[in-house]
Design a protein around this motif. Structure first.
Motif, PDB file in Angstrom:
ATOM      1  N   PHE A  28      -0.273  -9.241   1.791  1.00  0.00           N
ATOM      2  CA  PHE A  28      -0.522  -8.073   2.811  1.00  0.00           C
ATOM      3  C   PHE A  28      -2.062  -8.910   3.619  1.00  0.00           C
ATOM      4  N   ASN A  29      -1.750  -8.599   5.525  1.00  0.00           N
ATOM      5  CA  ASN A  29      -2.206  -9.417   5.842  1.00  0.00           C
ATOM      6  C   ASN A  29      -3.509  -8.837   6.415  1.00  0.00           C
ATOM      7  N   THR A  30      -3.426  -7.304   6.595  1.00  0.00           N
ATOM      8  CA  THR A  30      -4.083  -6.160   7.065  1.00  0.00           C
ATOM      9  C   THR A  30      -3.990  -5.262   6.135  1.00  0.00           C
ATOM     10  N   ARG A  31      -5.731  -4.466   5.879  1.00  0.00           N
ATOM     11  CA  ARG A  31      -5.699  -3.224   4.916  1.00  0.00           C
ATOM     12  C   ARG A  31      -4.726  -2.277   5.203  1.00  0.00           C
ATOM     13  N   GLY A  32      -4.469  -1.691   6.236  1.00  0.00           N
ATOM     14  CA  GLY A  32      -2.702  -1.136   6.528  1.00  0.00           C
ATOM     15  C   GLY A  32      -2.279  -1.504   6.051  1.00  0.00           C
ATOM     16  N   ASP A  33      -1.382  -2.661   5.749  1.00  0.00           N
ATOM     17  CA  ASP A  33      -0.060  -3.199   5.081  1.00  0.00           C
ATOM     18  C   ASP A  33       0.053  -3.069   3.494  1.00  0.00           C
ATOM     19  N   LEU A  34      -1.755  -3.521   2.712  1.00  0.00           N
ATOM     20  CA  LEU A  34      -1.780  -3.322   1.712  1.00  0.00           C
ATOM     21  C   LEU A  34      -1.525  -1.354   1.309  1.00  0.00           C
ATOM     22  N   ARG A  35      -2.580  -0.466   2.102  1.00  0.00           N
ATOM     23  CA  ARG A  35      -2.576   0.331   2.425  1.00  0.00           C
ATOM     24  C   ARG A  35      -1.218   1.080   2.005  1.00  0.00           C
ATOM     25  N   ASP A  36       0.176   1.055   3.072  1.00  0.00           N
ATOM     26  CA  ASP A  36       1.182   1.248   3.391  1.00  0.00           C
ATOM     27  C   ASP A  36       1.651   0.729   1.423  1.00  0.00           C
ATOM     28  N   HIS A  37       1.653  -0.937   1.392  1.00  0.00           N
ATOM     29  CA  HIS A  37       2.686  -0.441  -0.072  1.00  0.00           C
ATOM     30  C   HIS A  37       2.447   0.016  -1.408  1.00  0.00           C
ATOM     31  N   ILE A  38       0.877   0.586  -1.477  1.00  0.00           N
ATOM     32  CA  ILE A  38       0.375   1.174  -2.750  1.00  0.00           C
ATOM     33  C   ILE A  38       1.188   2.360  -2.243  1.00  0.00           C
ATOM     34  N   LYS A  39       1.064   2.631  -1.543  1.00  0.00           N
ATOM     35  CA  LYS A  39       1.558   4.289  -1.046  1.00  0.00           C
ATOM     36  C   LYS A  39       2.909   4.864  -1.528  1.00  0.00           C
ATOM     37  N   ALA A  40       4.177   3.114  -0.668  1.00  0.00           N
ATOM     38  CA  ALA A  40       5.310   3.221  -1.369  1.00  0.00           C
ATOM     39  C   ALA A  40       5.614   3.097  -2.617  1.00  0.00           C
ATOM     40  N   GLU A  41       5.041   2.246  -3.446  1.00  0.00           N
ATOM     41  CA  GLU A  41       5.140   2.331  -5.403  1.00  0.00           C
ATOM     42  C   GLU A  41       4.097   3.366  -6.102  1.00  0.00           C
ATOM     43  N   ARG A  56      -9.964   3.656  -3.511  1.00  0.00           N
ATOM     44  CA  ARG A  56     -10.726   2.863  -2.446  1.00  0.00           C
ATOM     45  C   ARG A  56     -10.955   2.130  -1.499  1.00  0.00           C
ATOM     46  N   ILE A  57      -9.859   2.073  -1.040  1.00  0.00           N
ATOM     47  CA  ILE A  57      -9.497   1.078   0.023  1.00  0.00           C
ATOM     48  C   ILE A  57     -10.242   0.512   0.212  1.00  0.00           C
ATOM     49  N   GLU A  58     -10.592   1.284   1.617  1.00  0.00           N
ATOM     50  CA  GLU A  58     -11.994   0.619   2.395  1.00  0.00           C
ATOM     51  C   GLU A  58     -13.104  -0.256   2.010  1.00  0.00           C
ATOM     52  N   LYS A  59     -13.200   0.253   0.490  1.00  0.00           N
ATOM     53  CA  LYS A  59     -14.506  -0.530   0.271  1.00  0.00           C
ATOM     54  C   LYS A  59     -13.132  -1.910  -0.825  1.00  0.00           C
TER      55      LYS A  59
END
Length: 102
Positions: A28-41, A56-59
């Protein structure tokens, strides 16, 4: 320079050595990419959206930027099951990808 996050993702009973499933290795290149993938999983495994607050994605992203994702493991627990994100080094990520391609 922004560090990338690299994770192997598994799902199974909490506390069990062998997961029920292994989702592969992801980068994942960005926090948003990681967030979106977590939500998809979470959606795939039927975990309620409200459980995302465990991350606690920002932290987490700040920690990854300072120390890398190989030391930023985390899990989302729900009803006795865990969706686990195992941080990988670049070498571990490349090895996992090579195994998936084989």
């Amino acid at each position: 320079m922004t560090k990338r996050a690299r994770y192997a993702i598994t799902y199974g009973l909490s506390g069990c050595y062998m997961p029920d499933s292994h989702g592969g290795a992801y980068e994942f290149n960005t926090r948003g990419d990681l967030r979106d993938h977590i939500k998809a999983e979470m959606e795939f495994y039927g975990i309620p959206k409200s459980q995302f607050s465990q991350v606690r994605i920002e932290k987490l992203w700040r920690h990854i930027q300072r120390h890398g994702s190989s030391v930023a493991h985390f899990s989302i627990d729900h009803k006795g099951y865990s969706l686990s994100f195992h941080g990988l080094t670049l070498a571990e990520f490349r090895q996992a990808q090579a195994e998936e391609d084989a």
